[in-house]
Design a protein around this motif. Structure first.
Motif, PDB file in Angstrom:
ATOM      1  N   THR A  31      -4.123 -11.173  -5.876  1.00 18.93           N
ATOM      2  CA  THR A  31      -4.716 -10.502  -4.730  1.00 18.93           C
ATOM      3  C   THR A  31      -5.938  -9.710  -5.167  1.00 18.93           C
ATOM      4  O   THR A  31      -5.887  -8.943  -6.124  1.00 18.93           O
ATOM      5  N   THR A  42       2.995  -7.274   4.416  1.00 17.72           N
ATOM      6  CA  THR A  42       3.235  -8.479   3.616  1.00 17.72           C
ATOM      7  C   THR A  42       4.491  -8.331   2.772  1.00 17.72           C
ATOM      8  O   THR A  42       5.092  -9.320   2.364  1.00 17.72           O
ATOM      9  N   SER A  47       1.918 -11.038 -10.400  1.00 21.05           N
ATOM     10  CA  SER A  47       2.391  -9.723  -9.964  1.00 21.05           C
ATOM     11  C   SER A  47       3.709  -9.308 -10.591  1.00 21.05           C
ATOM     12  O   SER A  47       4.066  -8.147 -10.563  1.00 21.05           O
ATOM     13  N   GLY A  64       2.301 -15.198  -2.715  1.00 26.09           N
ATOM     14  CA  GLY A  64       1.834 -14.164  -3.619  1.00 26.09           C
ATOM     15  C   GLY A  64       1.181 -14.657  -4.886  1.00 26.09           C
ATOM     16  O   GLY A  64       1.177 -15.838  -5.213  1.00 26.09           O
ATOM     17  N   MET A 101      -2.084  -7.471   5.263  1.00 21.60           N
ATOM     18  CA  MET A 101      -2.174  -6.883   3.936  1.00 21.60           C
ATOM     19  C   MET A 101      -2.576  -5.413   4.015  1.00 21.60           C
ATOM     20  O   MET A 101      -1.982  -4.548   3.352  1.00 21.60           O
ATOM     21  N   GLN A 113       6.733 -13.628  -1.902  1.00 21.28           N
ATOM     22  CA  GLN A 113       5.987 -13.870  -3.134  1.00 21.28           C
ATOM     23  C   GLN A 113       5.943 -15.352  -3.476  1.00 21.28           C
ATOM     24  O   GLN A 113       4.907 -15.890  -3.867  1.00 21.28           O
ATOM     25  N   ASN A 135       2.143  -6.691  -1.332  1.00 20.57           N
ATOM     26  CA  ASN A 135       0.872  -6.138  -1.785  1.00 20.57           C
ATOM     27  C   ASN A 135       0.936  -4.625  -1.892  1.00 20.57           C
ATOM     28  O   ASN A 135       1.699  -3.961  -1.194  1.00 20.57           O
ATOM     29  N   THR A 136       0.087  -4.078  -2.750  1.00 26.01           N
ATOM     30  CA  THR A 136      -0.017  -2.639  -2.897  1.00 26.01           C
ATOM     31  C   THR A 136      -0.396  -2.009  -1.562  1.00 26.01           C
ATOM     32  O   THR A 136      -1.252  -2.528  -0.845  1.00 26.01           O
TER      33      THR A 136
END
Length: 528
Positions: free
Chosen positions: A519, A389, A493, A489, A384, A485, A392-393
């Motif tokens: 997350t 991933t 999101s 995830g 992450m 996702q 994720n941001t």
């Protein structure tokens, strides 16, 4: 070791792994119904030789075992500690002691432990030995759907504790030799100052947090100065099982219900939520063990593998990157085996983006440093924070900003990077900006007493952003994100819940599927 065989109808063997406690221990309670019983802990060469194992882990486990052996002995249960491969040890004990039932907890561990469990399962089947495994976390084995995971976690954590009553009938009359030592296991001493081991220490740590230390939990998370006392510090005890997750959850809920201080209740409620995240990340490894070895998003394959810089890796490992906050955090971690979560994330971010190092090599090094190494959390977070991933941001930390925000007076940096002790505070986060006269006055010549930055912050960050965001814009990355996702995830999101799971091509495999919550922020204390 002299053994006197007894005539029995059933004999239970309780196999301890990462559950070194008496309280809330389902296998122990189950073993009580049998005519006699004994306990076993196996020090496995596969563990000692694994790249994530450190001497500090073994020392902590031995200290836990010393206390546990005494507590079990007081209940009439001998605890055998054997060195060898688990399958071989179990087969030998079965020949010696003719146990009829095997009890243990489920374990979501690294690849070597999964392979071992498969071998033990096959052996049990071959001799018709009942092996019953009990859950001890919120991780759901063979999970078919993400829907309802949080509810199942809650139900498990709210269930009654498994409390041991009465004493055991000893399975055999035997002498229990002293526990192995680090030298007898071929291990060299370490220099870490570790937390106190054992179930008693775990309970004291939990009590002090829920009664006093947890008051500023939400505020204390981010800074390595305040987090040292303000975080729960339960993570090694959860990793080695000297406390069960259910015990921590129920004690926390009781503390929240009983405190008249709304501020304290608010702080503890934040901690309570992190317990769910703890299991949330472990579930990812349970569902897809390949993430220990390969990228979540396989579109990231080849991104860093061919550009690994050994010199930069060595500088990062030694805390000599030229960035004071990075170096202070690494040196602190190496000395104590613990670091707060935000600073862990910064270390990985710096390695992955500034130095463009692959998460597998850096992750192995960190696994050895973390006393609280928990495979499911560790490998999920390594990916992450490295951006692999696919969903994720991308969190790219500025080491200078983190120094200014989390150590504004420079106390942490001066403690762990003594070369900078006399550097004026305005330069402490960026000592390379001192002119030569200031360097001489501070007794710290950059490039001599303390290294110059091994990379240029702005140039490295720009190059990393260009590559990472450029990759994410490709059709292949966007298509694969849907599959990641769906497996792992958040349901919040906005990414589609479609996509086919790729075939695992490396590492151990088993049928597992993903979990449910959103997350968390890097400020979260996933390691409790």
């Amino acid at each position: 070791m002299p053994v006197t065989h007894l005539t029995t109808s059933t004999r239970a063997l309780v196999w301890f792994k990462r559950d070194l406690r008496l309280h809330d221990h389902a296998p122990l309670v189950a073993a009580r119904v049998h005519t006699d019983a004994l306990g076993l802990f196996v020090i496995e060469p596969e563990w000692l030789k694994s790249p994530e194992c450190d001497t500090s882990h073994v020392e902590f486990a031995l200290a836990c075992l010393a206390e546990l052996r005494g507590a079990l002995s007081a209940r009439g249960l001998p605890l055998l500690v054997r060195v060898g491969s688990a399958g071989d040890v179990l087969a030998q004990l079965h020949t010696e002691l003719a146990f009829t039932h095997l009890f243990s907890h489920e374990e979501t561990g690294p690849g070597w432990s999964y392979g071992r469990d498969l071998q033990v399962a096959a052996w049990c089947k071959s001799i018709h030995m009942p092996w019953q495994e009990f859950t001890q976390t919120g991780v759901v084995r063979r999970l078919r759907s993400r829907s309802g995971w949080a509810g199942r976690w809650q139900a498990r954590m709210d269930a009654p504790l498994h409390l041991l009553s009465g004493e055991f009938t000893a399975a055999v009359a035997m002498e229990q030799p002293a526990l192995p030592t680090l030298p007898s296991l071929g291990l060299q001493p370490h220099n870490k100052t570790l937390q106190e081991a054992g179930e008693k220490a775990a309970r004291r740590t939990l009590k002090s947090f829920l009664q006093v230390r947890g008051y500023d939990y939400r505020k204390a998370l981010s800074s390595p100065l305040s987090a040292e006392e303000g975080c729960s510090r339960l993570s090694p005890h959860l990793a080695f099982g000297t406390l069960s997750m259910r015990t921590v959850h129920q004690a926390t809920e009781l503390a929240i219900a009983n405190t008249p201080d709304r501020g304290f209740a608010y702080a503890l409620r934040g901690f309570a939520g992190r317990l769910r995240w703890h299991c949330h990340f472990m579930q990812k490894l349970e569902d897809e063990p390949d993430i220990e070895f390969n990228n979540f998003a396989r579109v990231c394959d080849g991104l860093r593998e061919d550009e690994f810089n050994d010199a930069n890796f060595a500088a990062w490992c030694e805390g000599r990157t030229g960035y004071p906050m990075v170096d202070a955090c690494m040196r602190s971690l190496i000395a104590t085996g613990w670091l707060n979560f935000r600073m862990r994330a910064m270390l990985v971010s710096f390695a992955s983006y500034h130095l463009w190092l692959h998460w597998r090599q850096t992750g192995m090094f960190l696994a050895r440093q973390f006393l609280d190494y928990e495979p499911g959390i560790h490998w999920s977070q390594m990916q992450m924070q490295s951006g692999t991933t696919g969903i994720n941001t991308l969190r790219m930390y500025s080491p200078t900003k983190q120094a200014q925000d989390q150590d504004p007076e420079g106390l942490f940096i001066r403690r762990w990077v003594p070369e900078l002790a006399k550097v004026p505070l305005p330069y402490l986060a960026e000592p390379w900006k001192m002119d030569i006269s200031v360097q001489r006055m501070a007794g710290c010549l950059i490039g001599v007493d303390y290294p110059a930055p091994i990379v240029d912050d702005k140039l490295a960050m720009k190059a990393a952003k260009d590559r990472m965001y450029g990759l994410r814009k490709t059709d292949e990355a966007r298509e694969e994100a849907g599959g990641v996702q769906a497996r792992h995830g958040s349901r919040k999101s906005g990414l589609p819940q479609t996509g086919q799971r790729r075939q695992v091509t490396q590492g151990p495999t088993r049928q597992r599927k993903p979990d449910e919550p959103a997350t968390p922020s890097p400020q979260g204390d996933l390691f409790a």
